[in-house]
Design a protein around this motif. Structure first.
Motif, PDB file in Angstrom:
ATOM      1  N   LEU A 139      41.665  31.841  41.550  1.00 20.87           N
ATOM      2  CA  LEU A 139      40.680  31.373  40.569  1.00 20.87           C
ATOM      3  C   LEU A 139      41.345  31.051  39.237  1.00 20.87           C
ATOM      4  CD1 LEU A 139      37.722  33.828  41.281  1.00 20.87           C
ATOM      5  CD2 LEU A 139      37.654  31.340  41.529  1.00 20.87           C
ATOM      6  N   ARG A 140      42.241  31.935  38.831  1.00 19.50           N
ATOM      7  CA  ARG A 140      42.954  31.714  37.563  1.00 19.50           C
ATOM      8  C   ARG A 140      43.834  30.465  37.664  1.00 19.50           C
ATOM      9  NH1 ARG A 140      44.513  29.973  33.730  1.00 19.50           N
ATOM     10  NH2 ARG A 140      46.003  30.793  32.222  1.00 19.50           N
ATOM     11  N   ALA A 141      44.567  30.308  38.766  1.00 23.39           N
ATOM     12  CA  ALA A 141      45.467  29.164  38.936  1.00 23.39           C
ATOM     13  C   ALA A 141      44.694  27.847  39.007  1.00 23.39           C
ATOM     14  CB  ALA A 141      46.305  29.341  40.207  1.00 23.39           C
ATOM     15  N   ALA A 142      43.468  27.909  39.547  1.00 22.18           N
ATOM     16  CA  ALA A 142      42.663  26.690  39.683  1.00 22.18           C
ATOM     17  C   ALA A 142      41.947  26.322  38.390  1.00 22.18           C
ATOM     18  CB  ALA A 142      41.646  26.878  40.801  1.00 22.18           C
ATOM     19  N   GLY A 143      42.050  27.186  37.386  1.00 24.05           N
ATOM     20  CA  GLY A 143      41.475  26.866  36.085  1.00 24.05           C
ATOM     21  C   GLY A 143      40.053  27.322  35.868  1.00 24.05           C
ATOM     22  N   TYR A 144      39.602  28.344  36.632  1.00 24.26           N
ATOM     23  CA  TYR A 144      38.232  28.823  36.425  1.00 24.26           C
ATOM     24  C   TYR A 144      38.055  29.349  35.005  1.00 24.26           C
ATOM     25  CZ  TYR A 144      33.706  31.007  37.286  1.00 24.26           C
ATOM     26  OH  TYR A 144      32.367  31.344  37.219  1.00 24.26           O
ATOM     27  N   ALA A 145      39.087  30.018  34.484  1.00 33.17           N
ATOM     28  CA  ALA A 145      39.021  30.588  33.131  1.00 33.17           C
ATOM     29  C   ALA A 145      40.332  30.307  32.395  1.00 33.17           C
ATOM     30  CB  ALA A 145      38.758  32.087  33.206  1.00 33.17           C
ATOM     31  N   THR A 146      40.255  30.251  31.076  1.00 30.41           N
ATOM     32  CA  THR A 146      41.451  29.993  30.266  1.00 30.41           C
ATOM     33  C   THR A 146      42.192  31.269  29.910  1.00 30.41           C
ATOM     34  OG1 THR A 146      40.082  30.046  28.260  1.00 30.41           O
ATOM     35  CG2 THR A 146      40.474  27.888  29.271  1.00 30.41           C
ATOM     36  N   ASN A 147      41.571  32.414  30.095  1.00 29.68           N
ATOM     37  CA  ASN A 147      42.192  33.699  29.772  1.00 29.68           C
ATOM     38  C   ASN A 147      43.377  33.941  30.719  1.00 29.68           C
ATOM     39  OD1 ASN A 147      42.899  36.394  29.413  1.00 29.68           O
ATOM     40  ND2 ASN A 147      40.784  37.107  29.252  1.00 29.68           N
ATOM     41  N   PRO A 148      44.594  34.061  30.189  1.00 32.77           N
ATOM     42  CA  PRO A 148      45.765  34.261  31.062  1.00 32.77           C
ATOM     43  C   PRO A 148      45.727  35.580  31.818  1.00 32.77           C
ATOM     44  CG  PRO A 148      46.359  34.547  28.748  1.00 32.77           C
ATOM     45  CD  PRO A 148      44.978  33.985  28.764  1.00 32.77           C
ATOM     46  N   GLN A 149      44.910  36.538  31.355  1.00 35.42           N
ATOM     47  CA  GLN A 149      44.785  37.838  32.010  1.00 35.42           C
ATOM     48  C   GLN A 149      43.595  37.897  32.967  1.00 35.42           C
ATOM     49  OE1 GLN A 149      47.054  40.439  31.468  1.00 35.42           O
ATOM     50  NE2 GLN A 149      48.154  38.764  30.473  1.00 35.42           N
ATOM     51  N   TYR A 150      43.004  36.748  33.259  1.00 29.75           N
ATOM     52  CA  TYR A 150      41.761  36.714  34.031  1.00 29.75           C
ATOM     53  C   TYR A 150      41.900  37.394  35.398  1.00 29.75           C
ATOM     54  CZ  TYR A 150      37.269  34.895  35.685  1.00 29.75           C
ATOM     55  OH  TYR A 150      35.979  34.780  36.150  1.00 29.75           O
ATOM     56  N   ALA A 151      42.931  37.030  36.153  1.00 23.64           N
ATOM     57  CA  ALA A 151      43.128  37.618  37.485  1.00 23.64           C
ATOM     58  C   ALA A 151      43.326  39.126  37.382  1.00 23.64           C
ATOM     59  CB  ALA A 151      44.319  36.968  38.176  1.00 23.64           C
ATOM     60  N   LYS A 152      44.132  39.549  36.420  1.00 22.30           N
ATOM     61  CA  LYS A 152      44.391  40.968  36.233  1.00 22.30           C
ATOM     62  C   LYS A 152      43.099  41.727  35.935  1.00 22.30           C
ATOM     63  CE  LYS A 152      46.935  44.211  33.285  1.00 22.30           C
ATOM     64  NZ  LYS A 152      47.810  44.359  32.088  1.00 22.30           N
ATOM     65  N   LYS A 153      42.259  41.153  35.075  1.00 22.37           N
ATOM     66  CA  LYS A 153      41.000  41.804  34.707  1.00 22.37           C
ATOM     67  C   LYS A 153      40.082  41.950  35.917  1.00 22.37           C
ATOM     68  CE  LYS A 153      41.728  42.329  30.282  1.00 22.37           C
ATOM     69  NZ  LYS A 153      41.841  43.694  29.687  1.00 22.37           N
ATOM     70  N   LEU A 154      39.986  40.898  36.717  1.00 25.53           N
ATOM     71  CA  LEU A 154      39.137  40.975  37.905  1.00 25.53           C
ATOM     72  C   LEU A 154      39.628  42.050  38.857  1.00 25.53           C
ATOM     73  CD1 LEU A 154      38.405  37.236  38.829  1.00 25.53           C
ATOM     74  CD2 LEU A 154      37.070  38.773  37.393  1.00 25.53           C
ATOM     75  N   ILE A 155      40.929  42.092  39.077  1.00 24.78           N
ATOM     76  CA  ILE A 155      41.501  43.077  40.006  1.00 24.78           C
ATOM     77  C   ILE A 155      41.291  44.497  39.479  1.00 24.78           C
ATOM     78  CG2 ILE A 155      43.675  43.934  40.990  1.00 24.78           C
ATOM     79  CD1 ILE A 155      44.592  40.965  41.063  1.00 24.78           C
ATOM     80  N   GLU A 156      41.441  44.692  38.188  1.00 21.34           N
ATOM     81  CA  GLU A 156      41.223  46.019  37.599  1.00 21.34           C
ATOM     82  C   GLU A 156      39.778  46.472  37.812  1.00 21.34           C
ATOM     83  OE1 GLU A 156      42.349  45.543  33.537  1.00 21.34           O
ATOM     84  OE2 GLU A 156      44.471  45.951  33.909  1.00 21.34           O
ATOM     85  N   ILE A 157      38.839  45.565  37.598  1.00 20.20           N
ATOM     86  CA  ILE A 157      37.425  45.901  37.788  1.00 20.20           C
ATOM     87  C   ILE A 157      37.155  46.238  39.253  1.00 20.20           C
ATOM     88  CG2 ILE A 157      35.075  44.960  37.752  1.00 20.20           C
ATOM     89  CD1 ILE A 157      35.956  43.295  35.291  1.00 20.20           C
ATOM     90  N   ILE A 158      37.671  45.419  40.155  1.00 23.13           N
ATOM     91  CA  ILE A 158      37.455  45.632  41.586  1.00 23.13           C
ATOM     92  C   ILE A 158      38.003  46.987  42.031  1.00 23.13           C
ATOM     93  CG2 ILE A 158      38.169  44.846  43.889  1.00 23.13           C
ATOM     94  CD1 ILE A 158      38.018  41.961  42.733  1.00 23.13           C
ATOM     95  N   GLN A 159      39.183  47.324  41.562  1.00 25.47           N
ATOM     96  CA  GLN A 159      39.798  48.581  41.980  1.00 25.47           C
ATOM     97  C   GLN A 159      39.142  49.794  41.341  1.00 25.47           C
ATOM     98  OE1 GLN A 159      43.972  47.860  41.136  1.00 25.47           O
ATOM     99  NE2 GLN A 159      44.296  46.840  43.110  1.00 25.47           N
ATOM    100  N   LEU A 160      38.757  49.671  40.080  1.00 23.31           N
ATOM    101  CA  LEU A 160      38.134  50.799  39.393  1.00 23.31           C
ATOM    102  C   LEU A 160      36.790  51.168  40.030  1.00 23.31           C
ATOM    103  CD1 LEU A 160      38.057  52.862  37.085  1.00 23.31           C
ATOM    104  CD2 LEU A 160      37.074  51.078  35.630  1.00 23.31           C
ATOM    105  N   TYR A 161      36.015  50.145  40.382  1.00 21.38           N
ATOM    106  CA  TYR A 161      34.673  50.384  40.928  1.00 21.38           C
ATOM    107  C   TYR A 161      34.628  50.268  42.453  1.00 21.38           C
ATOM    108  CZ  TYR A 161      33.211  50.239  36.084  1.00 21.38           C
ATOM    109  OH  TYR A 161      33.065  50.511  34.747  1.00 21.38           O
ATOM    110  N   LYS A 162      35.825  50.120  43.076  1.00 23.24           N
ATOM    111  CA  LYS A 162      35.929  50.048  44.541  1.00 23.24           C
ATOM    112  C   LYS A 162      35.045  48.943  45.125  1.00 23.24           C
ATOM    113  CE  LYS A 162      37.237  54.908  45.236  1.00 23.24           C
ATOM    114  NZ  LYS A 162      37.532  55.192  43.822  1.00 23.24           N
TER     115      LYS A 162
END
Length: 303
Positions: A139-162
């Motif tokens: 999603l980040r590579a395809a340009g969904y968001a301009t935030n360079p940390q976008y993928a990292k943030k999504l993964i952190e949320i997914i892992q924290l809340y399982k």
């Protein structure tokens, strides 16, 4: 001194970053509210439920953002090619146009179609539905968001809340999924819905009536009062349990052989509500007449 200040600042920054990763009640409530809708979308479009939820959480601040509360836009999708209602908000530029929806369901559905129908996201659909990391980076590579940390943030949320556990689901609760279709313009103020004894319930807030709760959950207020063995005009107290379906005749099987010992301030009705039991059945299974006055310390069978 300079080294000390620098070290202190770095430690403070690290502490703040760590604090942002802590479990958040608002996030958990959002997950409880929309997980079944995300699973429904996954089974329909093959987009990981974890990704949908993480994006919804991050983009809408758990449903509390301006876009979510004013336009039911949970994914920050802008107006490109959009013919429907819109809201305007400062983002990469001032007063940008964002899509607006009647309810959360429309936002989730449009998000799925946006990804499934977009050429730039086509490669993502070759990934396994359980590959949430691949989806996040894609999603980040395809340009969904301009935030360079976008993928990292999504993964952190997914892992924290399982959230990745939802990617294995093969069914979902249709009541919860439908609820997001029925509610329009409520933003982040919906009652949290709980499950117990093959039923659903909410806890009344200050000022709630059977009418206001019924309007939110899409049930007739007369039926709602009947399910709870009350008069439809009754005043509700803050914290009261209000069931959304007819109550059961007994408590769950896990209460077999267990007794409830009456505490100060409790009534047969409050105990029946606590366990999701019809009041008449609670009297009957304990061999009591409806005019019996319970006393503190009485032990009551629950099934």
């Amino acid at each position: 001194m300079t080294r000390y200040i620098l070290t202190t600042c770095l430690c403070l920054f690290a502490a703040l970053a760590q604090a942002q990763m802590r479990w958040n009640q608002a996030y958990q409530q959002y997950i409880n509210q929309y997980k079944d809708l995300a699973i429904e979308q996954m089974l329909k479009y093959n987009i990981p439920a974890s990704i949908t939820l993480a994006q919804g959480l991050f983009e809408s601040r758990a449903g509390l953002s301006v876009l979510a509360t004013k336009g039911n836009n949970h994914f920050g999708i802008k107006c490109h090619g959009w013919q429907g209602r819109a809201v305007y908000h400062d983002d990469d530029a001032r007063n940008e146009c964002f899509r607006a929806y009647r309810n959360a369901y429309e936002s989730y559905e449009d998000h799925s179609r946006f990804l499934a129908g977009g050429q730039r996201y086509r490669k993502l659909f070759s990934l396994k539905v359980t590959d949430y990391k691949g989806w996040a980076h894609g999603l980040r590579a395809a340009g969904y968001a301009t935030n360079p940390q976008y993928a990292k943030k999504l993964i952190e949320i997914i892992q924290l809340y399982k959230l990745h556990e939802f990617d294995k689901a093969r069914k979902y609760d249709k009541f919860f999924a439908r609820r997001s279709k029925d509610i329009a313009g409520k933003g982040g103020v919906l009652h949290q819905v709980f499950e117990f004894n093959n039923n659903y319930y909410v806890k009344a807030r200050r000022g709630d009536t059977f009418r206001t709760i019924a309007a939110e959950v899409g049930i007739s207020y007369r039926s709602l009062a009947k399910y709870n063995e009350r008069n439809r005009k009754d005043i509700l107290e803050e914290g009261e349990i209000i069931y959304l379906k007819k109550k059961r005749t007994k408590a769950p099987k896990s209460y077999k052989g267990r007794l409830h010992y009456v505490k100060p301030g409790e009534s047969m009705y409050s105990i029946a509500q606590l366990y999701g039991i019809r009041l008449a059945n609670l009297y009957k299974m304990n061999g009591l007449s409806p005019d019996y006055q319970i006393r503190v310390g009485d032990g009551l069978r629950l099934r």
